[in-house]
Design a protein around this motif. Structure first.
Motif, mmCIF file in Angstrom:
data_model
loop_
_atom_site.group_PDB
_atom_site.id
_atom_site.type_symbol
_atom_site.label_atom_id
_atom_site.label_comp_id
_atom_site.label_asym_id
_atom_site.label_seq_id
_atom_site.Cartn_x
_atom_site.Cartn_y
_atom_site.Cartn_z
ATOM 1 N N ARG A 178 0.831 -1.201 0.000
ATOM 2 C CA ARG A 178 0.000 0.000 0.000
ATOM 3 C C ARG A 178 0.869 1.257 0.000
ATOM 4 O O ARG A 178 1.858 1.344 0.718
ATOM 5 N N TYR A 179 0.453 2.217 -0.825
ATOM 6 C CA TYR A 179 1.076 3.538 -0.844
ATOM 7 C C TYR A 179 0.039 4.574 -0.462
ATOM 8 O O TYR A 179 -1.178 4.345 -0.595
ATOM 9 N N GLU A 180 0.503 5.725 -0.018
ATOM 10 C CA GLU A 180 -0.417 6.785 0.381
ATOM 11 C C GLU A 180 0.242 8.141 0.228
ATOM 12 O O GLU A 180 1.466 8.267 0.245
ATOM 13 N N PHE A 181 -0.596 9.164 0.074
ATOM 14 C CA PHE A 181 -0.133 10.545 0.031
ATOM 15 C C PHE A 181 -1.296 11.448 0.422
ATOM 16 O O PHE A 181 -2.451 11.018 0.491
ATOM 17 N N ILE A 217 -10.196 6.911 0.228
ATOM 18 C CA ILE A 217 -9.989 8.356 0.209
ATOM 19 C C ILE A 217 -10.716 8.938 1.412
ATOM 20 O O ILE A 217 -11.942 8.808 1.526
ATOM 21 N N THR A 218 -10.005 9.591 2.316
ATOM 22 C CA THR A 218 -10.611 10.116 3.536
ATOM 23 C C THR A 218 -10.045 11.489 3.866
ATOM 24 O O THR A 218 -8.917 11.817 3.502
ATOM 25 N N GLU A 230 -6.432 12.307 2.485
ATOM 26 C CA GLU A 230 -5.437 11.243 2.369
ATOM 27 C C GLU A 230 -5.897 10.207 1.343
ATOM 28 O O GLU A 230 -7.042 9.757 1.390
ATOM 29 N N VAL A 231 -4.987 9.854 0.449
ATOM 30 C CA VAL A 231 -5.275 8.893 -0.615
ATOM 31 C C VAL A 231 -4.447 7.628 -0.368
ATOM 32 O O VAL A 231 -3.216 7.690 -0.310
ATOM 33 N N LYS A 232 -5.138 6.486 -0.211
ATOM 34 C CA LYS A 232 -4.463 5.208 0.010
ATOM 35 C C LYS A 232 -4.867 4.230 -1.091
ATOM 36 O O LYS A 232 -6.055 4.127 -1.419
ATOM 37 N N PHE A 233 -3.875 3.532 -1.644
ATOM 38 C CA PHE A 233 -4.161 2.574 -2.716
ATOM 39 C C PHE A 233 -3.155 1.434 -2.657
ATOM 40 O O PHE A 233 -2.075 1.562 -2.065
#
Length: 305
Positions: A178-181, A217-218, A230-233
């Motif tokens: 998982r990556y996030e930004f 997406i939160t 915050e975007v997590k995928f």
């Protein structure tokens, strides 16, 4: 001088009298090492076919090769007539092991750690791991150390004890990573619509997992100047274990998200500085007039405010 000549003659005489045995011993040593290396390779190949963990196969083959070569060395000493020396060496093996173990504590520690890693390994070949601040792909494991290649092409030899003692992160063991930004939008924008837009944009990027691993997406923070989202995928590491590929997917997601937000008219706020003046308005106006009178701007006609 005569003693040295006599000693030299004795050696020549010994070789002439026992040259057949010496040639046989040399052939035995060379042939023994060749055969042991062959057996080592064959064991590794067979274990690699039957075991999913190539690290275990590599380590066991190294141990077998070491044992076979040790047998060849002791047999050679016996054939050379050094059986008494061999017996003393074996008799003192316990004390010798203690002394060597104390003097070479780190090597012994790494050796035992290598055995543990070989039979209960937390990683496989080409797995992406992080340990002790070093991130890279596992390329090989030996009796003493593990070879890790970092994303910038460096070959790092990590002592096995360090891997065993420190927390180890395996990013590719189960195939999911998982990556996030975080991206910010202005308060005048609608965050719900922005979340829906970001979710749709991320799902359209090739390489992003869906289903049970769908992007999340939160809203994470109502900051001073922006609403932080915050975007997590997730990405599938079984398709590619290369960190460069994963970072390329992450970069493409970030680029598409920013491009989509700008295209829809969302404001991506920068840092805002607020200046406060605690001096009364009358004093501020008087100070400004005095400064203008003392400057080259006093000829400028005043304008109504």
């Amino acid at each position: 001088m005569e003693t040295a000549i006599q000693y030299y003659n004795d050696i020549i005489h010994y070789f002439k009298a026992n040259y057949i045995n010496i040639v046989f011993i040399l052939l035995f040593v060379v042939g023994g090492f060749v055969i042991s290396n062959f057996i080592k390779r064959r064991i590794k190949v067979r274990l690699v076919r039957k075991s999913p963990n190539h690290i275990t196969a590599s380590f066991i083959s190294q141990i077998v090769g070491f044992i076979l070569k040790s047998i060849i060395v002791f047999t050679t000493l016996y054939l050379l007539g050094l059986s008494a020396f061999t017996n003393k060496l074996l008799a003192g093996a316990g004390l010798l092991t203690f002394v060597i173990g104390f003097a070479l504590k780190d090597i012994g520690e790494n050796f035992l750690a290598g055995i543990i890693l070989a039979f209960k390994s937390p990683f496989r070949l080409d797995d992406l791991i992080e340990v002790n601040g070093i991130t890279g792909h596992v390329k090989d494991i030996s009796i003493r150390e593990t070879l890790v290649k970092t994303p910038d092409g460096k070959d790092v030899f990590l002592p096995n004890a360090i891997i065993l003692k420190n927390p180890l992160y395996n990013y590719t063991l189960d195939g999911f990573l998982r990556y996030e930004f975080t991206v910010g939008i202005a308060y005048e924008n609608n965050p719900t619509e922005a979340i829906n837009l970001i979710f749709e944009t991320v799902n359209n990027v090739e390489g992003i997992l869906k289903g049970d691993r769908t992007p999340v997406i939160t809203i994470t923070e109502l900051a001073t100047n922006a609403i932080n989202i915050e975007v997590k995928f997730w990405v599938d590491t079984f398709k590619s274990t290369k960190r460069s590929v994963h970072m390329s997917v992450r970069s493409r997601v970030m680029n598409d998200v920013v491009e989509a937000l700008i295209k829809k008219g969302y404001s991506l706020p920068a840092t805002i500085l607020e200046l406060k003046n605690y001096e009364p308005y009358g004093n501020l106006k008087l100070n400004v007039e005095k400064k203008l009178e003392g400057s080259d701007l006093h000829d400028v006609a005043p304008q109504d405010s």
